[in-house]
Write a protein that holds these residues in place. Structure first.
Motif, PDB file in Angstrom:
ATOM      1  N   HIS A 182     -44.555 -14.319 -21.766  1.00  0.00           N
ATOM      2  CA  HIS A 182     -45.231 -15.665 -21.420  1.00  0.00           C
ATOM      3  C   HIS A 182     -46.100 -15.474 -20.058  1.00  0.00           C
TER       4      HIS A 182
ATOM      5  N   SER B 237     -39.123 -13.584 -22.982  1.00  0.00           N
ATOM      6  CA  SER B 237     -39.520 -14.982 -23.975  1.00  0.00           C
ATOM      7  C   SER B 237     -38.182 -15.832 -23.755  1.00  0.00           C
ATOM      8  N   SER B 238     -38.614 -17.081 -24.206  1.00  0.00           N
ATOM      9  CA  SER B 238     -37.749 -18.223 -23.724  1.00  0.00           C
ATOM     10  C   SER B 238     -36.637 -18.285 -24.865  1.00  0.00           C
TER      11      SER B 238
ATOM     12  N   TYR C 237     -34.458 -17.710 -20.277  1.00  0.00           N
ATOM     13  CA  TYR C 237     -35.459 -16.680 -20.472  1.00  0.00           C
ATOM     14  C   TYR C 237     -34.653 -15.406 -20.747  1.00  0.00           C
TER      15      TYR C 237
ATOM     16  N   GLN D 283     -50.865 -22.560 -23.798  1.00  0.00           N
ATOM     17  CA  GLN D 283     -49.411 -21.709 -23.493  1.00  0.00           C
ATOM     18  C   GLN D 283     -49.437 -21.032 -22.117  1.00  0.00           C
ATOM     19  N   ASP D 284     -50.354 -21.192 -21.461  1.00  0.00           N
ATOM     20  CA  ASP D 284     -50.137 -20.804 -19.802  1.00  0.00           C
ATOM     21  C   ASP D 284     -50.013 -22.267 -19.169  1.00  0.00           C
TER      22      ASP D 284
ATOM     23  N   SER E 247     -49.825 -10.715 -22.472  1.00  0.00           N
ATOM     24  CA  SER E 247     -49.063 -12.141 -22.521  1.00  0.00           C
ATOM     25  C   SER E 247     -49.267 -12.493 -23.979  1.00  0.00           C
TER      26      SER E 247
ATOM     27  N   ASP F  57     -47.177 -15.280 -27.301  1.00  0.00           N
ATOM     28  CA  ASP F  57     -46.098 -16.113 -27.487  1.00  0.00           C
ATOM     29  C   ASP F  57     -44.836 -15.385 -28.043  1.00  0.00           C
ATOM     30  N   HIS F  58     -43.732 -16.123 -28.389  1.00  0.00           N
ATOM     31  CA  HIS F  58     -42.643 -15.507 -28.961  1.00  0.00           C
ATOM     32  C   HIS F  58     -42.886 -14.658 -30.293  1.00  0.00           C
TER      33      HIS F  58
ATOM     34  N   TYR G  65     -46.759 -27.376 -23.832  1.00  0.00           N
ATOM     35  CA  TYR G  65     -46.940 -26.056 -24.190  1.00  0.00           C
ATOM     36  C   TYR G  65     -47.209 -26.000 -25.719  1.00  0.00           C
ATOM     37  N   SER G  66     -46.868 -26.544 -26.542  1.00  0.00           N
ATOM     38  CA  SER G  66     -47.282 -26.478 -27.916  1.00  0.00           C
ATOM     39  C   SER G  66     -47.164 -27.994 -28.481  1.00  0.00           C
TER      40      SER G  66
END
Length: 301
Positions: free
Chosen positions: A98, A144-145, A267, A221-222, A124, A126-127, A193-194
């Protein structure tokens, strides 16, 4: 014939098992079967007879194994030694994660690696992109989270951080002075974020604020993008503390008092087991895990 297919053949031959070879090589069973089928097509003869409990080598397989078995082990060992001597700790380390977390938390933890000659390339995503880049071998480490759910990858918890609801001081003053906090909060635009609102929804649920699905005014997403708008006095959001603390310290953002409690976000460091054969990757993985587990987030912020 590729070296990979030959290694797959030798593992199946030695274990008399497609599934056993797949586990040893960290491949899927269909991939192992495809490697064997490709070899059989090249040779023009069957290598194994499939049975209920594994496979039985044909005479062709016996001859091929006798010809290449030990030689393949020696060749692979020689290649591994050559790679180790040539790269040592030098070379480019590919990291995907991320964007805001890489910039605000990870980058400063890479200094010891950079000082010993490891070159770092950060990307960078997303998952889903992180998982794909790791599986396809385009990146060495992912952050990733979410932990890895794909069996081809491994993951380990790096750190857990508080999630804070934040807004500009003027917005927080308006909320705290309102006669009813929850309706006032929900009347403000929300930045997220989303569209799924994972951080916002978790914070609202933990603080017993029941709402209909929210439609964010902005998705980014940033998370640093969201901070920029928040500091201009527009809306509110729930964000990781590592990102908020510097702005809170400067008075540009303020925490919205949580009626009940804070939430948190974890994370994870992700990697493909075969990537650890490279010294720089193994060293970087261990260094990042050690430094981030040891450090509190207050100094990081």
């Amino acid at each position: 014939m590729s070296l990979v297919r030959l290694r797959t053949f030798i593992e199946v031959y030695r274990q008399r098992s497609i599934s056993g070879a797949a586990r040893t090589l960290n491949l899927t069973q269909p991939a192992v079967s495809q490697h064997i089928a490709g070899l059989e097509m090249s040779i023009g003869r069957a290598l194994f007879e499939r049975q209920t409990r594994g496979v039985v080598p044909t005479s062709t397989a016996d001859e091929l194994a006798a010809d290449i078995g030990d030689r393949l082990d020696v060749a692979e060992a020689a290649l591994a030694s050559a790679r180790a001597r040539s790269v040592e700790l030098a070379g480019a380390l590919q990291i995907v994660g991320h964007a805001d977390f890489l910039a605000e938390v990870v980058a400063k933890q890479l200094l010891p690696l950079l000082e010993v000659g490891v070159r770092v390339r950060m990307q960078s995503g997303d998952h889903d992109l992180i998982i794909r880049m790791l599986i396809e071998g385009h990146c060495d480490l992912g952050i990733s989270s979410l932990p890895a759910s794909d069996k081809r990858l491994r993951s380990e918890l790096m750190l857990t951080d508080d999630v804070l609801a934040v807004a500009a001081p003027s917005v927080v003053a308006r909320l705290t002075q309102a006669s009813a906090f929850a309706p006032a909060l929900l009347a403000e635009p929300v930045l997220a974020y989303s569209v799924m609102l994972p951080l916002v929804d978790s914070w609202l649920a933990a603080n017993h604020i029941n709402v209909q699905p929210l439609i964010p005014a902005m998705v980014g997403q940033d998370l640093r993008t969201l901070c920029s708008l928040l500091r201009e006095g527009f809306g509110w959001s729930a964000l990781p503390a590592y990102l908020c603390r510097p702005y809170i310290a400067r008075g540009e953002l303020q925490e919205i008092p949580a009626p009940v409690t804070h939430t948190s976000r974890s994370y994870y460091l992700l990697w493909q087991p075969s990537a650890l054969r490279q010294p720089r990757v193994a060293h970087a993985r261990q260094a990042l895990l050690w430094r981030l587990k040891k450090a509190s987030l207050s100094p990081l912020a």
